[in-house]
Write an enzyme that holds these catalytic residues in place. Structure first.
Site, PDB file in Angstrom:
ATOM      1  N   CYS A 121       0.819  -1.222   0.000  1.00  0.00           N
ATOM      2  CA  CYS A 121       0.000   0.000   0.000  1.00  0.00           C
ATOM      3  C   CYS A 121       0.847   1.265   0.000  1.00  0.00           C
ATOM      4  O   CYS A 121       0.474   2.259  -0.609  1.00  0.00           O
ATOM      5  CB  CYS A 121      -1.006  -0.008   1.146  1.00  0.00           C
ATOM      6  SG  CYS A 121      -0.261   0.082   2.769  1.00  0.00           S
TER       7      CYS A 121
ATOM      8  N   CYS B 151       7.105  43.985   2.611  1.00  0.00           N
ATOM      9  CA  CYS B 151       7.202  44.349   4.015  1.00  0.00           C
ATOM     10  C   CYS B 151       5.917  43.947   4.715  1.00  0.00           C
ATOM     11  O   CYS B 151       4.821  44.229   4.242  1.00  0.00           O
ATOM     12  CB  CYS B 151       7.442  45.855   4.159  1.00  0.00           C
ATOM     13  SG  CYS B 151       7.324  46.418   5.876  1.00  0.00           S
TER      14      CYS B 151
ATOM     15  N   CYS C 215       4.091  47.556   5.700  1.00  0.00           N
ATOM     16  CA  CYS C 215       3.657  48.574   4.748  1.00  0.00           C
ATOM     17  C   CYS C 215       3.530  48.040   3.328  1.00  0.00           C
ATOM     18  O   CYS C 215       2.994  48.728   2.463  1.00  0.00           O
ATOM     19  CB  CYS C 215       4.612  49.767   4.771  1.00  0.00           C
ATOM     20  SG  CYS C 215       6.215  49.402   4.048  1.00  0.00           S
TER      21      CYS C 215
ATOM     22  N   CYS D 132      10.764  38.180  15.811  1.00  0.00           N
ATOM     23  CA  CYS D 132       9.448  38.815  15.692  1.00  0.00           C
ATOM     24  C   CYS D 132       8.357  37.810  15.327  1.00  0.00           C
ATOM     25  O   CYS D 132       7.168  38.110  15.423  1.00  0.00           O
ATOM     26  CB  CYS D 132       9.455  39.895  14.605  1.00  0.00           C
ATOM     27  SG  CYS D 132      10.107  41.474  15.145  1.00  0.00           S
TER      28      CYS D 132
ATOM     29  N   CYS E  17      10.610  46.435   5.336  1.00  0.00           N
ATOM     30  CA  CYS E  17      11.425  47.407   4.623  1.00  0.00           C
ATOM     31  C   CYS E  17      12.343  48.053   5.674  1.00  0.00           C
ATOM     32  O   CYS E  17      12.138  47.867   6.880  1.00  0.00           O
ATOM     33  CB  CYS E  17      10.555  48.457   3.944  1.00  0.00           C
ATOM     34  SG  CYS E  17       9.689  49.513   5.109  1.00  0.00           S
TER      35      CYS E  17
ATOM     36  N   CYS F 202      10.361  50.315   8.323  1.00  0.00           N
ATOM     37  CA  CYS F 202       9.562  49.567   9.300  1.00  0.00           C
ATOM     38  C   CYS F 202      10.452  48.724  10.211  1.00  0.00           C
ATOM     39  O   CYS F 202      10.154  48.553  11.394  1.00  0.00           O
ATOM     40  CB  CYS F 202       8.544  48.674   8.601  1.00  0.00           C
ATOM     41  SG  CYS F 202       7.295  49.593   7.693  1.00  0.00           S
TER      42      CYS F 202
ATOM     43  N   HIS G 230      11.778  47.728  15.760  1.00  0.00           N
ATOM     44  CA  HIS G 230      12.797  47.326  16.710  1.00  0.00           C
ATOM     45  C   HIS G 230      13.228  48.433  17.672  1.00  0.00           C
ATOM     46  O   HIS G 230      14.122  48.236  18.490  1.00  0.00           O
ATOM     47  CB  HIS G 230      13.996  46.711  15.964  1.00  0.00           C
ATOM     48  CG  HIS G 230      13.631  45.391  15.345  1.00  0.00           C
ATOM     49  ND1 HIS G 230      13.511  45.219  13.992  1.00  0.00           N
ATOM     50  CD2 HIS G 230      13.299  44.211  15.911  1.00  0.00           C
ATOM     51  CE1 HIS G 230      13.147  43.980  13.732  1.00  0.00           C
ATOM     52  NE2 HIS G 230      13.010  43.337  14.885  1.00  0.00           N
TER      53      HIS G 230
ATOM     54  N   HIS H  41      -1.719   1.717   7.311  1.00  0.00           N
ATOM     55  CA  HIS H  41      -2.225   1.499   5.953  1.00  0.00           C
ATOM     56  C   HIS H  41      -2.295   2.840   5.222  1.00  0.00           C
ATOM     57  O   HIS H  41      -2.867   3.798   5.706  1.00  0.00           O
ATOM     58  CB  HIS H  41      -3.600   0.833   6.006  1.00  0.00           C
ATOM     59  CG  HIS H  41      -4.174   0.576   4.647  1.00  0.00           C
ATOM     60  ND1 HIS H  41      -3.524  -0.169   3.695  1.00  0.00           N
ATOM     61  CD2 HIS H  41      -5.337   0.990   4.075  1.00  0.00           C
ATOM     62  CE1 HIS H  41      -4.262  -0.208   2.594  1.00  0.00           C
ATOM     63  NE2 HIS H  41      -5.361   0.481   2.794  1.00  0.00           N
TER      64      HIS H  41
HETATM   65 ZN   LIG Z   1      12.238  41.514  15.427  1.00  0.00          ZN
HETATM   66 ZN   LIG Z   2       7.581  48.642   5.640  1.00  0.00          ZN
END
Ligand SMILES: [Zn+2]
Ligand SMILES: [Zn+2]
Length: 691
Positions: free
Chosen positions: A353, A531, A534, A545, A560, A563, A568, A610
């Site tokens: 099988c 991103c 955005c 993250c 990007c 961001c 951060h 199976h």
């Molecule tokens: Zn991060």
């Molecule tokens: Zn961004």
């Protein structure tokens, strides 16, 4: 109306379908290009021109106008090719004249009939319309008297005729391809086009012949016809099985014989010749000719009388299909009639099988691996030859692969244990793709930015708390890649994903949603990414993250540069170490990001060791079938055999039409059995590129 040099219109039937025109379509060619394309139009159901276009000449088979008209009345279109392949029978049907004796299939019965008329059907004949031809028939009883008039019979198509009485019984002049001469172009749909050649009285005497009645008896007794699976007791007393490829009176014989293509080779068999004549073509040592009365329906199919499979296209070599061609998957609209049922798919045998379900998943509907057949060394006896001819082409053409073919394949896999023991599908796939088909690893994977792994399948590795309680394959794959810092080097042609379950028993998740579309853009090296915040071109990726509960935990975080900085700055993310993504080549910053999707085409499932398989067989969301190579067993343990079954399961499509949220909340006790198995037992999900 354009005509070629000979002054004939050129009609054709599509024997192979690449794209566009489906197999069995009938058309008229108006011109031919220097590169061998036919330019013309295809006729629709009523005989009127439906669409125009081009088709490769080598994918078509030429027809006379008469043949085209007869075949146009045959539906579904796939049956036209079946009839055309039965050269002898079709030749006789094309030459039928009034009062010829034929046997037709009518209301599941075989009925002897006399030909009364050839009838033009459909729209009136005018440019752009090809009128269909059907037969008007009179029933005869076994003494060949015309029955007292009952309800009028319908018009029969050429494909309803399963037998034409031997010509020495008929004192007639054949009417061949007589459309222009014999059909008065009246603006009515019925035209009496066959001149009476004999009176009924004269006819009655001439056909009282035992050959015909015994043949008719054999036909009606056993319901055998071209395409039927039959069994015959061979000379040494063994039962052999095969498909009836031809029925008729061979040269030098008086009664009706059947030409069978056997499941297995036998030294005394031919490749389709009988004496000095050829009535059909198949692989060598497989054609057996016996009197029709010696044939019985294949008893392996008869255990449940209500489920005798419908006749299907006969397997193996054919008039129309070049032997070097791969058989395309069964067309979506033909799957229910050709594939679904008992004794369908790959017959399981002796722990097979894992192999049956894997082969069925890989090859039933997907053509991702077809080009690999061509690439692999394809010696006549080699294992890739067995795979291609005895399994894949056979499965697609006849819908059934006997256990013997699978065993022949298993024995050549190189390692003895593959023929006897239960194995893991991933082990088999690697062996199959690497050592049988000699293909490069499907997956080229970068680890920490370096080209590192080549593989044929990807095993999902995640922590349970990294994904939702009922994860989708999309989440699992992304998490598996991101947590190990992996990226695809390129888009794979086929992506086989192994679910996180270990051994036969342990599964990490009680339910997994097999994503029907898999978006691999975010885990594709060098491809432009968006991103997360955005939507602009992303330049950074942050693994820390990933599970941030304020930022859609589980979703890949690519940013990007703007961001990335902002995210951060937040104290809770100060320690993060986002890394820079590899810049995609030559891409302006504001270019839209192209998404790369892969499509689910099969799911392999396991339940108490199976394996079974779900396959998506066409674009319609509800086109799902379920396959179990050992769904049932006939006979005792020692002499019995497994009954493979294919079931249609549109409910899988209905289930997938819900949102991921709804699917994850589904109560398996209320789901249909197959939905439950798909949700709870998935072992491997198979994806292919959509382009
Ligand atoms: Zn991060
Ligand atoms: Zn961004």
């Amino acid at each position: 109306m354009e005509r070629n040099e000979e002054g004939h219109e050129r009609y054709f039937i599509v024997a192979r379908s690449k794209k566009g025109l489906s197999r069995g379509s009938i058309g008229r060619a108006d011109a031919e290009t220097a590169t061998g394309d036919l330019i013309g139009m295809v006729y629709g159901g009523g005989g009127s021109a439906r669409s125009s276009g081009t088709v490769k000449k080598q994918d078509t088979c030429p027809l006379t106008r008469h043949q085209a008209q007869l075949l146009l009345f045959v539906s579904p279109a796939s049956r036209r090719l079946e009839l055309l392949r039965n050269v002898q029978l079709f030749t006789k049907i094309c030459a039928l004249a009034q009062e010829d004796l034929v046997v037709v299939k009518h209301k599941k019965d075989f009925q002897p009939c006399l030909v009364k008329n050839l009838i033009q059907l459909g729209k009136k004949d005018k440019p752009g319309v090809l009128q269909m031809l059907g037969f008007e028939l009179d029933l005869v009883d076994t003494e060949h008297d015309i029955l007292s008039k009952t309800a009028p019979l319908p018009f029969f198509s050429a494909a309803d005729i399963v037998q034409v009485a031997p010509s020495h019984l008929n004192t007639r002049q054949p009417l061949r391809d007589s459309g222009d001469l014999d059909f008065k172009r009246k603006e009515v749909s019925r035209i009496n086009s066959m001149p009476a050649l004999n009176s009924h009285n004269a006819k009655k005497q001439s056909i009282s012949n035992t050959d015909v009645s015994s043949s008719i008896q054999a036909l009606s007794q056993y319901s055998l016809e071209v395409g039927s699976m039959a069994e015959v007791i061979s000379l040494n007393g063994l039962t052999v099985y095969g498909v009836i490829r031809w029925i008729g009176v061979p040269e030098g014989k008086k009664n009706c014989w059947a030409g069978l293509e056997l499941d297995n080779e036998a030294t005394t068999c031919s490749d389709g010749t009988f004496g000095t004549k050829r009535y059909f073509t198949c692989e060598g040592n497989k054609a057996l000719y016996v009197p029709l009365t010696n044939c019985k329906p294949d008893s392996r199919f008869l255990f449940i009388p209500n489920e005798i499979p419908k006749p299907f296209e006969p397997p193996s070599a054919t008039l129309l299909e070049d032997l070097n061609e791969d058989v395309p998957p069964v067309a979506e609209q033909d799957v229910l009639s050709h594939l679904v049922g008992r004794m369908r798919g790959i017959q399981g045998h002796f722990n097979s099988c894992y192999l049956d379900a894997t082969l069925f998943s890989l090859f039933t509907s997907s053509t991702a691996f077809n080009r690999m057949f061509n690439r692999s060394a394809d010696s006549d006896e080699g294992i890739s030859h067995i795979l291609r001819w005895d399994i894949v082409n056979r499965l697609r053409r006849s819908g059934f692969v006997p256990a013997e073919s699978v065993m022949k394949f298993r024995k050549q896999l190189g390692c003895k244990s593959f023929a006897t023991e239960e194995k893991d599908p991933e082990e088999f796939i690697t062996l199959l793709l690497k050592h049988v088909l000699h293909i490069e690893p499907l997956l080229k994977i970068r680890s920490h930015g370096e080209l590192a792994q080549d593989a044929y399948t990807h095993q999902i590795i995640v922590e349970k708390n990294q994904v939702r309680a009922v994860p989708s394959v999309q989440q699992l794959l992304e998490m598996s890649f991101v947590s190990s810092n992996l990226k695809f080097e390129e888009i794979p042609s086929c992506l086989i994903v192994q679910m996180p379950r270990f051994g036969k028993k342990f599964k990490m998740f009680p339910k997994i949603i097999p994503s029907t579309e898999l978006d691999i853009t975010d885990i594709l090296h060098c491809s432009p990414k968006e991103c997360f915040l955005c939507g602009h071109l992303a330049e950074y990726e942050c693994f820390q993250c990933l599970m941030d509960h304020k930022l859609q935990p589980g979703k890949i975080k690519q940013y990007c540069s703007t961001c990335n900085t902002q995210v951060h700055i937040h104290p809770s993310r100060k320690e993060h170490t986002p890394h820079k993504l590899t810049d995609p080549d030559h891409l302006p910053e504001d270019a839209p990001v192209e998404r790369h999707q892969m499509q689910l085409f099969a799911v392999l499932c396991i339940d108490t060791s199976h394996y079974v398989s779900f396959v998506k067989y066409g674009p319609n969301p509800r086109s799902w079938i379920f396959f179990d190579s050992m769904a049932d067993r006939c006979g005792d343990d020692k002499n019995g055999y497994n009954v493979p079954v294919i079931r249609s399961c549109p409910e899988i499509g209905d289930f997938f039409s819900q949102s991921e949220e709804e699917m994850s909340k589904a109560d398996v006790r209320e789901c249909s059995e197959l939905v439950r198995r798909l949700l709870c037992d998935s072992y491997m999900c198979l994806y292919q590129r959509t382009d």
